[in-house]
Design a protein around this motif. Structure first.
Motif, PDB file in Angstrom:
ATOM      1  N   ASN A 200      36.004  38.226  41.433  1.00  0.00           N
ATOM      2  CA  ASN A 200      36.267  37.449  40.216  1.00  0.00           C
ATOM      3  C   ASN A 200      35.214  37.732  39.150  1.00  0.00           C
ATOM      4  OD1 ASN A 200      38.508  36.293  41.373  1.00  0.00           O
ATOM      5  ND2 ASN A 200      37.561  34.315  41.772  1.00  0.00           N
ATOM      6  N   LEU A 201      33.964  37.837  39.584  1.00  0.00           N
ATOM      7  CA  LEU A 201      32.890  38.134  38.636  1.00  0.00           C
ATOM      8  C   LEU A 201      33.008  39.551  38.085  1.00  0.00           C
ATOM      9  CD1 LEU A 201      29.862  36.402  40.397  1.00  0.00           C
ATOM     10  CD2 LEU A 201      31.133  35.616  38.390  1.00  0.00           C
ATOM     11  N   ALA A 202      33.438  40.491  38.917  1.00  0.00           N
ATOM     12  CA  ALA A 202      33.665  41.853  38.422  1.00  0.00           C
ATOM     13  C   ALA A 202      34.745  41.844  37.343  1.00  0.00           C
ATOM     14  CB  ALA A 202      34.060  42.773  39.574  1.00  0.00           C
ATOM     15  N   ALA A 203      35.741  40.974  37.494  1.00  0.00           N
ATOM     16  CA  ALA A 203      36.788  40.861  36.469  1.00  0.00           C
ATOM     17  C   ALA A 203      36.220  40.293  35.172  1.00  0.00           C
ATOM     18  CB  ALA A 203      37.928  39.972  36.973  1.00  0.00           C
ATOM     19  N   VAL A 204      35.290  39.340  35.272  1.00  0.00           N
ATOM     20  CA  VAL A 204      34.625  38.806  34.077  1.00  0.00           C
ATOM     21  C   VAL A 204      33.906  39.933  33.345  1.00  0.00           C
ATOM     22  CG1 VAL A 204      32.775  37.288  33.264  1.00  0.00           C
ATOM     23  CG2 VAL A 204      34.377  36.471  34.997  1.00  0.00           C
ATOM     24  N   ALA A 205      33.242  40.811  34.116  1.00  0.00           N
ATOM     25  CA  ALA A 205      32.541  41.948  33.509  1.00  0.00           C
ATOM     26  C   ALA A 205      33.519  42.875  32.801  1.00  0.00           C
ATOM     27  CB  ALA A 205      31.757  42.713  34.577  1.00  0.00           C
ATOM     28  N   GLU A 206      34.683  43.114  33.405  1.00  0.00           N
ATOM     29  CA  GLU A 206      35.688  43.976  32.772  1.00  0.00           C
ATOM     30  C   GLU A 206      36.219  43.336  31.493  1.00  0.00           C
ATOM     31  OE1 GLU A 206      36.315  46.979  33.537  1.00  0.00           O
ATOM     32  OE2 GLU A 206      35.540  47.162  35.584  1.00  0.00           O
ATOM     33  N   GLN A 207      36.381  42.014  31.496  1.00  0.00           N
ATOM     34  CA  GLN A 207      36.834  41.311  30.293  1.00  0.00           C
ATOM     35  C   GLN A 207      35.799  41.396  29.181  1.00  0.00           C
ATOM     36  OE1 GLN A 207      37.852  37.402  32.185  1.00  0.00           O
ATOM     37  NE2 GLN A 207      39.597  37.475  30.797  1.00  0.00           N
ATOM     38  N   TYR A 208      34.533  41.309  29.569  1.00  0.00           N
ATOM     39  CA  TYR A 208      33.478  41.236  28.570  1.00  0.00           C
ATOM     40  C   TYR A 208      33.134  42.593  27.975  1.00  0.00           C
ATOM     41  CZ  TYR A 208      28.930  40.441  26.423  1.00  0.00           C
ATOM     42  OH  TYR A 208      27.885  40.397  25.546  1.00  0.00           O
ATOM     43  N   GLU A 209      33.016  43.608  28.818  1.00  0.00           N
ATOM     44  CA  GLU A 209      32.557  44.898  28.307  1.00  0.00           C
ATOM     45  C   GLU A 209      33.214  46.098  28.983  1.00  0.00           C
ATOM     46  OE1 GLU A 209      28.501  45.522  30.938  1.00  0.00           O
ATOM     47  OE2 GLU A 209      28.357  44.309  29.116  1.00  0.00           O
ATOM     48  N   GLY A 210      34.331  45.871  29.669  1.00  0.00           N
ATOM     49  CA  GLY A 210      34.946  46.954  30.422  1.00  0.00           C
ATOM     50  C   GLY A 210      36.368  47.271  30.013  1.00  0.00           C
ATOM     51  N   ALA A 211      37.159  47.673  30.995  1.00  0.00           N
ATOM     52  CA  ALA A 211      38.497  48.202  30.738  1.00  0.00           C
ATOM     53  C   ALA A 211      39.508  47.148  30.328  1.00  0.00           C
ATOM     54  CB  ALA A 211      38.997  48.932  31.992  1.00  0.00           C
ATOM     55  N   ALA A 212      39.193  45.860  30.527  1.00  0.00           N
ATOM     56  CA  ALA A 212      40.169  44.800  30.243  1.00  0.00           C
ATOM     57  C   ALA A 212      39.857  44.015  28.975  1.00  0.00           C
ATOM     58  CB  ALA A 212      40.245  43.840  31.432  1.00  0.00           C
ATOM     59  N   GLN A 213      39.013  44.547  28.111  1.00  0.00           N
ATOM     60  CA  GLN A 213      38.624  43.810  26.906  1.00  0.00           C
ATOM     61  C   GLN A 213      39.810  43.474  26.009  1.00  0.00           C
ATOM     62  OE1 GLN A 213      34.798  45.062  24.880  1.00  0.00           O
ATOM     63  NE2 GLN A 213      35.029  46.775  26.288  1.00  0.00           N
ATOM     64  N   ASP A 214      40.841  44.284  26.039  1.00  0.00           N
ATOM     65  CA  ASP A 214      41.980  44.090  25.139  1.00  0.00           C
ATOM     66  C   ASP A 214      43.199  43.498  25.852  1.00  0.00           C
ATOM     67  OD1 ASP A 214      42.218  46.358  26.687  1.00  0.00           O
ATOM     68  OD2 ASP A 214      43.133  47.582  25.125  1.00  0.00           O
ATOM     69  N   HIS A 215      42.995  42.892  27.023  1.00  0.00           N
ATOM     70  CA  HIS A 215      44.127  42.340  27.772  1.00  0.00           C
ATOM     71  C   HIS A 215      43.825  40.921  28.256  1.00  0.00           C
ATOM     72  CE1 HIS A 215      45.283  46.580  27.913  1.00  0.00           C
ATOM     73  NE2 HIS A 215      46.486  46.189  28.264  1.00  0.00           N
ATOM     74  N   ASP A 216      44.821  40.039  28.137  1.00  0.00           N
ATOM     75  CA  ASP A 216      44.714  38.681  28.670  1.00  0.00           C
ATOM     76  C   ASP A 216      45.402  38.535  30.013  1.00  0.00           C
ATOM     77  OD1 ASP A 216      43.258  37.640  26.516  1.00  0.00           O
ATOM     78  OD2 ASP A 216      45.087  37.252  25.356  1.00  0.00           O
ATOM     79  N   ASP A 217      46.213  39.519  30.392  1.00  0.00           N
ATOM     80  CA  ASP A 217      46.916  39.499  31.675  1.00  0.00           C
ATOM     81  C   ASP A 217      46.600  40.795  32.409  1.00  0.00           C
ATOM     82  OD1 ASP A 217      49.017  37.076  31.557  1.00  0.00           O
ATOM     83  OD2 ASP A 217      48.905  38.015  29.578  1.00  0.00           O
ATOM     84  N   PHE A 218      45.800  40.704  33.457  1.00  0.00           N
ATOM     85  CA  PHE A 218      45.465  41.912  34.202  1.00  0.00           C
ATOM     86  C   PHE A 218      45.075  41.565  35.631  1.00  0.00           C
ATOM     87  CE2 PHE A 218      41.281  40.551  32.817  1.00  0.00           C
ATOM     88  CZ  PHE A 218      40.404  40.966  33.821  1.00  0.00           C
ATOM     89  N   VAL A 219      45.105  42.587  36.468  1.00  0.00           N
ATOM     90  CA  VAL A 219      44.646  42.484  37.851  1.00  0.00           C
ATOM     91  C   VAL A 219      43.528  43.494  38.050  1.00  0.00           C
ATOM     92  CG1 VAL A 219      45.235  42.900  40.273  1.00  0.00           C
ATOM     93  CG2 VAL A 219      46.817  41.635  38.801  1.00  0.00           C
ATOM     94  N   LEU A 220      42.418  43.044  38.594  1.00  0.00           N
ATOM     95  CA  LEU A 220      41.348  43.952  39.001  1.00  0.00           C
ATOM     96  C   LEU A 220      41.482  44.174  40.500  1.00  0.00           C
ATOM     97  CD1 LEU A 220      38.610  45.445  38.423  1.00  0.00           C
ATOM     98  CD2 LEU A 220      37.512  43.347  39.218  1.00  0.00           C
ATOM     99  N   ALA A 221      41.746  45.404  40.904  1.00  0.00           N
ATOM    100  CA  ALA A 221      41.806  45.759  42.322  1.00  0.00           C
ATOM    101  C   ALA A 221      40.483  46.406  42.707  1.00  0.00           C
ATOM    102  CB  ALA A 221      42.969  46.711  42.585  1.00  0.00           C
ATOM    103  N   TYR A 222      39.701  45.720  43.534  1.00  0.00           N
ATOM    104  CA  TYR A 222      38.369  46.177  43.926  1.00  0.00           C
ATOM    105  C   TYR A 222      38.472  46.799  45.309  1.00  0.00           C
ATOM    106  CZ  TYR A 222      33.259  46.085  43.771  1.00  0.00           C
ATOM    107  OH  TYR A 222      31.930  46.443  43.712  1.00  0.00           O
TER     108      TYR A 222
END
Length: 391
Positions: A200-222
């Motif tokens: 969940n925290l890795a997803a926060v990182a992607e939202q903040y400065e990673g690949a998901a910055q431009d998406h509100d609906d996504f799945v991070l597969a770790y």
């Protein structure tokens, strides 16, 4: 706004809302002039001056030089005062605990790593001590003390069950299962402590400065030594009734035995069954006999093809239920496979009677779990110290 008291629309509430708006702008943009803050908030010059005067008196902002290059006197720049608050972020893994201390702007001030095998016999009763050692080491480097911390967030495999307060889905971290652990940590650190799922925290990182910055609906597969997912819908993290939303490593799939025997078996990366037994790092290494690591294993086209097929099978089940705009592939397996793996997974999903989300491989450097813990701690601290309603 969190923590605001009084009747909505009263002067004190409006002042607090305006203060927070100005502080959020300084966080987002860095140093700004009074005129620019007024333009961005739509407030008058006198009101903006009053806001900055209050915030400066409260120790939340400071002046930092001036802006030149325009007609007339140079305009004074304002910025968040870094020492207004500090936070601690930690990442716990099977071989140790890493702690970072940062100021309220997010600038790292200290870091410490404590090596400790998560399955060692003595770790069960030493977890709080190890966390304290890591935080104390980072605080020493930052020349700070416990009283300087406003919030602490710890990332760990598994998830805290909101009903019981116990860590679930992570039996391989025996020291983290005490119902009273969070209270013990809060007491010894002198700051509120949150224990959060690492993916969940890795997803926060992607939202903040990673690949998901431009998406509100996504799945991070770790996909790493273990396998998990974080599901974000409408910008909100989905947690589930027991905190276990996204534990796709346990997911039954064709070709994998069922993950039976409870958490103790299911969480193992080398046994049990489920999606994890097909695509986690041990499974990838096993596909390439003699490979020293995942990178070497995925250098073989046959292994890359098989891992992509397995990943696509599991992701298809997730996509069928969640229908995300984007799937971000993260963890050592995803990064080792890179775009070649992503392209093969995409090809495997082509033609299925399912939505087709965009696939991206995470490009974050460093520890995304630690980055996410830091961003979460900063959000908590700012909600506390930026609330001027009680001033």
């Amino acid at each position: 706004m969190a923590g605001t008291s009084g009747t909505p629309g009263t002067p004190s509430v409006l002042r607090a809302m305006n203060d927070r708006a100005a502080l959020d702008l300084l966080v987002a943009h860095g140093p700004l002039t009074r005129t620019r803050i007024g333009e961005l908030t739509g407030l008058s010059k006198p009101t903006t001056s009053q806001i900055l005067g209050r915030l400066e008196a409260a120790g939340l902002v400071r002046t930092t030089g001036s802006q030149s290059g325009r007609p007339g006197p140079n305009a004074v720049l304002y910025e968040i005062r870094p020492a207004a608050a500090h936070v601690a972020a930690l990442s716990a893994d099977p071989t140790g605990i890493t702690a970072v201390v940062a100021d309220i702007t997010g600038t790292e001030r200290g870091r410490c790593r404590i090596e400790a095998e998560a399955v060692a016999q003595d770790v069960r009763n030493r977890t709080a001590q190890l966390v304290t050692e890591a935080v104390d080491g980072a605080l020493r480097e930052a020349a700070l003390g416990h009283d300087d911390l406003t919030a602490t967030v710890i990332g760990t495999p598994g998830a805290i069950d909101p009903g019981t307060g116990r860590l679930r889905y992570a039996p391989h971290l025996p020291g983290w299962h005490s119902r009273t652990l969070r209270g013990e940590l809060t007491e010894v650190l002198g700051t509120p402590v949150s224990i959060e799922n690492d993916v969940n925290l890795a997803a926060v990182a992607e939202q903040y400065e990673g690949a998901a910055q431009d998406h509100d609906d996504f799945v991070l597969a770790y996909v790493d030594e273990g396998v998990g997912a974080a599901i974000v819908l409408g910008g909100v993290l989905l947690r589930g009734a027991t905190g276990g939303a996204g534990e796709i490593g346990y997911m039954p799939l064709p070709g994998a035995p069922l993950a039976r025997g409870g958490d103790a078996v299911a969480a193992r990366t080398d046994a049990g069954g489920g999606f994890q037994s097909l695509v986690a790092a041990p499974a990838v290494r096993a596909l390439a006999e003699g490979a020293r690591d995942v990178t070497e294993a995925l250098a073989r086209d046959d292994v890359l093809d098989e891992v992509a097929r397995r990943l696509a099978t599991g992701l298809a089940a997730v996509v069928a239920v969640v229908d995300p705009q984007l799937v971000v592939l993260s963890g050592q397996v995803a990064k080792a496979g890179g775009d070649a793996l992503r392209a093969r997974v995409e090809a495997e999903l082509t033609g299925l009677a399912l939505p087709r989300p965009e696939l991206r491989v995470s490009e974050l450097t460093g520890d995304p779990i630690l980055t996410g813990a830091l961003r979460t701690a900063l959000t908590q601290a700012r909600d506390t110290v930026f609330d001027t309603s009680g001033a």
